[in-house]
Motif scaffolding. Structure first.
Motif, PDB file in Angstrom:
ATOM      1  N   GLY A  60       0.804  -1.208   0.000  1.00 15.85           N
ATOM      2  CA  GLY A  60       0.000   0.000   0.000  1.00 15.85           C
ATOM      3  C   GLY A  60       0.838   1.259   0.000  1.00 15.85           C
ATOM      4  N   ASP A  61       2.089   1.156   0.461  1.00 18.77           N
ATOM      5  CA  ASP A  61       2.999   2.295   0.386  1.00 18.77           C
ATOM      6  C   ASP A  61       3.278   2.639  -1.077  1.00 18.77           C
ATOM      7  N   VAL A  62       3.715   3.871  -1.292  1.00 19.29           N
ATOM      8  CA  VAL A  62       4.040   4.339  -2.639  1.00 19.29           C
ATOM      9  C   VAL A  62       5.495   4.018  -2.966  1.00 19.29           C
ATOM     10  N   ALA A  63       5.715   3.423  -4.126  1.00 17.58           N
ATOM     11  CA  ALA A  63       7.066   3.139  -4.619  1.00 17.58           C
ATOM     12  C   ALA A  63       7.275   3.902  -5.920  1.00 17.58           C
ATOM     13  N   LEU A  64       8.419   4.573  -6.028  1.00 13.82           N
ATOM     14  CA  LEU A  64       8.780   5.332  -7.222  1.00 13.82           C
ATOM     15  C   LEU A  64       9.977   4.659  -7.884  1.00 13.82           C
TER      16      LEU A  64
ATOM     17  N   GLY B  62       2.218  -5.593  -3.743  1.00 11.97           N
ATOM     18  CA  GLY B  62       1.147  -4.818  -3.136  1.00 11.97           C
ATOM     19  C   GLY B  62       1.406  -3.341  -2.995  1.00 11.97           C
ATOM     20  N   PHE B  63       2.503  -2.830  -3.574  1.00 17.27           N
ATOM     21  CA  PHE B  63       2.791  -1.402  -3.498  1.00 17.27           C
ATOM     22  C   PHE B  63       2.022  -0.647  -4.577  1.00 17.27           C
ATOM     23  N   ARG B  64       1.760   0.629  -4.313  1.00 16.89           N
ATOM     24  CA  ARG B  64       1.303   1.529  -5.362  1.00 16.89           C
ATOM     25  C   ARG B  64       2.547   2.015  -6.084  1.00 16.89           C
ATOM     26  N   VAL B  65       2.676   1.695  -7.356  1.00 13.83           N
ATOM     27  CA  VAL B  65       3.933   1.929  -8.072  1.00 13.83           C
ATOM     28  C   VAL B  65       3.771   3.053  -9.082  1.00 13.83           C
ATOM     29  N   ILE B  66       4.675   4.024  -8.979  1.00 12.00           N
ATOM     30  CA  ILE B  66       4.750   5.116  -9.934  1.00 12.00           C
ATOM     31  C   ILE B  66       6.077   4.995 -10.665  1.00 12.00           C
TER      32      ILE B  66
END
Length: 299
Positions: free
Chosen positions: A23-27, A47-51
């Motif tokens: 759920g954490d944001v990964a760049l 499961g990360f939010r990936v940008i």
């Protein structure tokens, strides 16, 4: 009363850090090909939010190669103005690098970069400046932008994707190796700086890897000059080694260990017999090790 023995041993151990969570944001910079695309996919699966970033997210190639469920924002590491715009680009999709007005970036994988080849005597200044802007300063500047948010939430992971050439120099690849050695120095230094804030920093050094980079590297060589013959031999072997290199997934597996471990190591490596090369470098004279590396490239 403080335990002096514990303070002593703490200097020689990797402390446990707060873990980043699904759920954490990964760049991930450079997320539309090679290591970046494979890493973005692995982070989505975890499961990360990936940008991801791309120089031109609207280009047909970027659209076609962006992994599923990865949001793409524009970023050109060769353009400081583009780097300055990154916080605004992230804010537009609900991510706040300060962590005050939205979720911050919790995982940063500094992957985007360029490859360069040429003998020291023939490398143009503008080419060197471009390479170090993209491979070093760009990574540092993006990291500087996301650290406030990581500190605010008390957890984070930063992975710098370097190269084994940062540890094992190769003739005619000095500028590229130097840029990767610089990244490693920044990463190793930042580990101690950021540890008190719950942020782990690691460097990933891939060896020969089959990502198609041999078609994208820049070459600076005087074809009538004194280095041309050896340079061509080196480049032929380099291209062959990379064509037979490991898949990007092998590198991604090491990056994911750095991201998910409670005690991320300073250095991860894969490919080019990394499991043998690093121990051998501690035992062999430096010139002997450099000779082995040169021999693998026909020179």
């Amino acid at each position: 009363m403080p335990n002096p023995f514990a303070r002593f041993t703490a200097r020689f151990t990797t402390p446990a850090l707060p873990q980043v969570v699904p759920g954490d944001v990964a760049l991930v910079t450079g997320a539309t090909s090679g290591i970046g695309a494979a890493t973005a996919t692995a982070l989505v699966d975890a499961g990360f939010r990936v940008i991801g970033t791309s120089r031109d997210p609207q280009s047909p190639g970027a659209v076609a190669n962006t992994p599923d469920h990865v949001e793409l924002v524009p970023l050109d590491l060769g353009d400081p103005a583009s780097i300055d715009r990154l916080p605004g680009e992230l804010a537009d999709i609900g991510v706040d690098v300060t962590g005050q007005a939205g979720p911050p970036v919790s995982v940063l994988v500094n992957n985007a970069g360029e490859s360069q080849n040429g003998p020291l005597e023939e490398l143009p200044r503008d080419a060197l400046e471009r390479l170090f802007q993209v491979n070093v300063l760009g990574h540092v500047e993006v990291t500087q932008q996301v650290l406030p948010g990581m500190r605010a939430q008390g957890r984070g992971r930063v992975v710098f994707v370097g190269s084994m050439l940062g540890s094992f120099p190769l003739a005619h690849r000095g500028s590229y190796g130097a840029s990767k050695a610089a990244v490693k120095a920044f990463g190793f230094s930042a580990r101690r700086e950021l540890r008190p804030f719950g942020i782990g920093v690691s460097v990933m050094e891939p060896g020969a890897i089959d990502t198609g980079i041999s078609q994208r590297r820049t070459v600076y060589i005087d074809r009538s000059g004194p280095y041309a013959d050896e340079f061509d031999t080196m480049l032929t072997h380099l291209n062959a080694n990379e064509s037979a290199g490991i898949h990007a997934d092998r590198v991604t597996a090491e990056i994911m260990r750095a991201v998910t471990s409670r005690r991320p190591k300073p250095l991860y490596a894969a490919g080019s017999s990394a499991g043998v090369a690093f121990p051998a470098a501690r035992l062999l004279p430096r010139d002997a090790m450099h000779g082995i590396i040169a021999g693998r490239h026909g020179i």
